[in-house]
Design a protein around this motif. Structure first.
Motif, PDB file in Angstrom:
ATOM      1  N   ASN A   1       0.820  -1.206   0.000  1.00 31.26           N
ATOM      2  CA  ASN A   1       0.000   0.000   0.000  1.00 31.26           C
ATOM      3  C   ASN A   1       0.859   1.263   0.000  1.00 31.26           C
ATOM      4  OD1 ASN A   1       0.261  -1.105   2.958  1.00 31.26           O
ATOM      5  ND2 ASN A   1       0.113   1.130   3.166  1.00 31.26           N
TER       6      ASN A   1
ATOM      7  N   VAL B   1       4.616   3.970  -4.709  1.00 29.79           N
ATOM      8  CA  VAL B   1       5.123   2.929  -5.595  1.00 29.79           C
ATOM      9  C   VAL B   1       6.633   2.734  -5.534  1.00 29.79           C
ATOM     10  CG1 VAL B   1       5.391   2.302  -8.008  1.00 29.79           C
ATOM     11  CG2 VAL B   1       3.163   2.978  -7.144  1.00 29.79           C
TER      12      VAL B   1
ATOM     13  N   ARG C   1       5.535  -2.210  -8.893  1.00 27.95           N
ATOM     14  CA  ARG C   1       4.663  -3.294  -8.477  1.00 27.95           C
ATOM     15  C   ARG C   1       4.727  -4.399  -9.527  1.00 27.95           C
ATOM     16  NH1 ARG C   1       3.988   0.084  -4.694  1.00 27.95           N
ATOM     17  NH2 ARG C   1       2.085   0.301  -3.478  1.00 27.95           N
TER      18      ARG C   1
ATOM     19  N   LYS D   1       2.749  -0.800 -15.767  1.00 26.62           N
ATOM     20  CA  LYS D   1       2.392   0.498 -15.196  1.00 26.62           C
ATOM     21  C   LYS D   1       1.456   1.245 -16.138  1.00 26.62           C
ATOM     22  CE  LYS D   1       5.562   3.734 -15.008  1.00 26.62           C
ATOM     23  NZ  LYS D   1       6.760   4.491 -14.577  1.00 26.62           N
TER      24      LYS D   1
ATOM     25  N   MET E   1      -7.006   7.050  -6.822  1.00 24.48           N
ATOM     26  CA  MET E   1      -5.981   7.402  -7.804  1.00 24.48           C
ATOM     27  C   MET E   1      -5.900   8.920  -7.983  1.00 24.48           C
ATOM     28  SD  MET E   1      -6.812   4.315 -10.501  1.00 24.48           S
ATOM     29  CE  MET E   1      -5.625   4.811 -11.745  1.00 24.48           C
TER      30      MET E   1
ATOM     31  N   ASP F   1      -3.881  10.435  -5.264  1.00 29.03           N
ATOM     32  CA  ASP F   1      -2.435  10.343  -5.434  1.00 29.03           C
ATOM     33  C   ASP F   1      -1.914  11.433  -6.368  1.00 29.03           C
ATOM     34  OD1 ASP F   1      -0.872   8.442  -3.960  1.00 29.03           O
ATOM     35  OD2 ASP F   1       0.081   7.895  -5.857  1.00 29.03           O
TER      36      ASP F   1
ATOM     37  N   SER G   1      -1.505   9.207 -10.514  1.00 26.27           N
ATOM     38  CA  SER G   1      -2.419   8.168 -10.986  1.00 26.27           C
ATOM     39  C   SER G   1      -1.806   7.297 -12.069  1.00 26.27           C
ATOM     40  CB  SER G   1      -3.716   8.798 -11.502  1.00 26.27           C
ATOM     41  OG  SER G   1      -3.430   9.748 -12.514  1.00 26.27           O
TER      42      SER G   1
ATOM     43  N   TYR H   1       0.055   3.175 -11.041  1.00 20.41           N
ATOM     44  CA  TYR H   1      -0.755   2.026 -10.647  1.00 20.41           C
ATOM     45  C   TYR H   1      -0.531   0.927 -11.666  1.00 20.41           C
ATOM     46  CZ  TYR H   1      -2.861   4.812  -7.005  1.00 20.41           C
ATOM     47  OH  TYR H   1      -3.031   5.564  -5.875  1.00 20.41           O
ATOM     48  N   TYR H   2      -0.536  -0.312 -11.209  1.00 19.14           N
ATOM     49  CA  TYR H   2      -0.092  -1.445 -12.021  1.00 19.14           C
ATOM     50  C   TYR H   2      -1.162  -2.525 -12.110  1.00 19.14           C
ATOM     51  CZ  TYR H   2       4.759   0.288 -11.700  1.00 19.14           C
ATOM     52  OH  TYR H   2       5.908   1.048 -11.786  1.00 19.14           O
TER      53      TYR H   2
ATOM     54  N   GLY I   1      -3.019  -2.351  -8.318  1.00 17.71           N
ATOM     55  CA  GLY I   1      -2.743  -1.515  -7.162  1.00 17.71           C
ATOM     56  C   GLY I   1      -1.652  -0.500  -7.368  1.00 17.71           C
ATOM     57  N   GLY I   2      -1.466   0.277  -6.330  1.00 12.68           N
ATOM     58  CA  GLY I   2      -0.475   1.322  -6.235  1.00 12.68           C
ATOM     59  C   GLY I   2      -0.577   1.886  -4.828  1.00 12.68           C
ATOM     60  N   HIS I   3      -0.290   3.174  -4.668  1.00 13.30           N
ATOM     61  CA  HIS I   3      -0.377   3.772  -3.348  1.00 13.30           C
ATOM     62  C   HIS I   3      -1.811   3.729  -2.827  1.00 13.30           C
ATOM     63  CE1 HIS I   3       0.137   7.575  -0.670  1.00 13.30           C
ATOM     64  NE2 HIS I   3       0.451   6.478   0.010  1.00 13.30           N
TER      65      HIS I   3
END
Length: 475
Positions: free
Chosen positions: A79, A82, A86, A90, A122, A125, A139, A142-143, A161-163
């Motif tokens: 969480n 990044v 991940r 991406k 997103m 972020d 944004s 995220y992967y 996911g991503g942050h």
């Protein structure tokens, strides 16, 4: 509602620019079987979207997004911002068309509630990036990864996911599992271009509605010992045992309070399609006599965990369900910072399978199960029993039916009838056969209702039906 395929990913001006059972079961002894949901429609939608997405990629990009199903990377998620990346590909490295196709895969798993929340997390972020966070946020970071080949009849996983976001879904022969599922946000609310965002307002409102409903005595009983600075079962904790359940039994609370607990659980489970969420909610509600809710640190809705003070911590834990909610101080910005985790103790990463083909014969409204009369197999009998979690409930609430079907072959349809009409259909899977599991009924009108569960049988096994259950819905 599924969003248009060509929708743009959430961005801000100074940010990185981007062009679902075997239901959680319980037996009278408290034994819990594997949790997942019957999700053939969702599975088909995810497979279709995944195939369309892969078709937009080059061979090299496909190699980046595709993993062996058994890859150890499956449990590698986080969480945190990044940083080094991940699993998977991406979003920021994709064209606008490819980004839209990638998000269509994610959308196919989610409800409108879940789709909106993913968008807003997103967007948050990107807001952090433009508010001093820099290039480590956005944004585009995220992967999406696919584990195994997406297919309606096999097993595969989807990770996105991503942050502050980690979705780990598994699909197996039309069944789905949806945990671990991490959602969080910083800041909790902000305004940009005239739009105010509050992606986790539903979770926060539901959690504090439960806490505020507790009497002084109940609040004392629900207190969990220890101090909590983050969720306990977050990323990297798969090998760690779950803490012992603490708090107050949900079944000891009033009907109104139990309804608030259900609403709280819905904030996480309800991020996924109705087909998935209904099975999960039914299973978790059926376990309220073994499920605890608790709190730690403080019950203040503004507790942020600043300085040496730990912020609000809330937990729901049972034989299968595990939900944590915690307040932290902001990292990039001052103010409230929320972390949450939804896990299932029985089925993280893994959906169960329907092992054999099922019959497609409709169950008649006369409640008579079909019988196999073929001469090339030995016919065996089955038994079906059912009970209502509550025989009397208020209008606007869902009744939960506990079901047990004993069959020598784990196949065939199980249908729930209310007043002679089929309202729910589930497949008898290996994880369900001989176990007690639950189905959540649609909301019913005020009055008295007849509920019956019918197993229609399968090749070599005769069908069976439960006794008629009486349910009363009051104003």
């Amino acid at each position: 509602m599924t969003r248009p395929l060509a929708r743009a990913l959430p961005v801000l001006a100074s940010a990185v620019v981007l062009g679902v059972t075997a239901v959680a079961a319980f037996a009278a002894t408290g034994t819990t079987a594997t949790t997942s949901a019957s999700a053939s429609t969702t599975t088909a939608a995810v497979v279709s979207a995944a195939e369309a997405f892969l078709d937009t990629l080059t061979t090299s990009q496909q190699e980046t997004v595709l993993y062996d199903y058994s890859s150890s990377e499956r449990s590698a998620w986080s969480n945190l911002p990044v940083g080094s990346g991940r699993n998977g590909i991406k979003l920021g490295d994709l064209s606008t068309t490819q980004q839209a196709a990638a998000m269509a895969v994610v959308d196919a798993m989610l409800s409108e509630q879940g789709q909106s929340q993913v968008d807003q997390i997103m967007t948050a972020d990107s807001y952090l990036s433009s508010s001093g966070g820099g290039t480590g946020y956005g944004s585009g970071l995220y992967y999406l990864a696919l584990f195994g080949t997406p297919t309606a009849t096999g097993q595969f996983g989807v990770q996105f996911g991503g942050h502050h976001l980690a979705i780990n879904a598994d699909f197996n022969d039309g069944n789905a599992a949806i945990t671990p599922d991490f959602v969080g946000v910083e800041p909790q609310t902000w305004t940009a271009d005239g739009t105010t965002y509050t992606p986790m307002n539903g979770e926060k409102t539901a959690v504090f509605a439960v806490l505020d409903s507790l009497s002084t005595t109940e609040q004392s009983a629900a207190k969990i010992s220890g101090t909590f600075t983050d969720v306990v079962k977050g990323a990297g904790t798969d090998a760690q045992d779950y803490p012992t359940d603490q708090g107050i039994l949900v079944s000891s609370l009033s009907d109104d309070q139990q309804a608030l607990v259900t609403t709280a659980i819905e904030q996480w489970v309800g991020d996924f399609t109705d087909e998935i969420s209904e099975d999960y909610l039914a299973a978790y509600e059926a376990d309220y006599d073994q499920t605890y809710l608790g709190w730690g640190n403080t019950t203040s809705s503004t507790g942020t965990g600043t300085g040496t003070t730990s912020g609000t911590y809330f937990r729901i834990s049972g034989p299968a369900v595990w939900i944590e909610y915690v307040h932290q101080a902001g990292v990039v910005l001052s103010g409230l910072h929320i972390h949450t985790i939804f896990r299932d103790k029985t089925s993280d990463y893994t959906a169960t399978s329907t092992t054999t083909s099922v019959s497609t014969t409709d169950v008649s409204t006369t409640d008579v199960p079909t019988t196999d009369t073929s001469t090339d197999s030995v016919t065996q009998t089955s038994t079906t029993t059912a009970s209502l979690k509550k025989k009397r409930l208020q209008r606007g609430r869902h009744a939960v039916v506990r079901i047990q079907v004993t069959s020598a072959v784990a196949a065939g349809r199980v249908q729930v009838l209310v007043d002679g009409d089929v309202v729910r259909t589930r497949q008898l899977t290996a994880a369900r056969a001989g176990q007690t599991w639950a189905v959540r009924l649609p909301k019913l009108a005020v009055g008295r209702h007849r509920v019956r569960v019918v197993y229609e049988g399968t090749t070599g096994v005769t069908g069976s039906a439960s006794s008629v259950l009486r349910l009363r819905v009051i104003r």
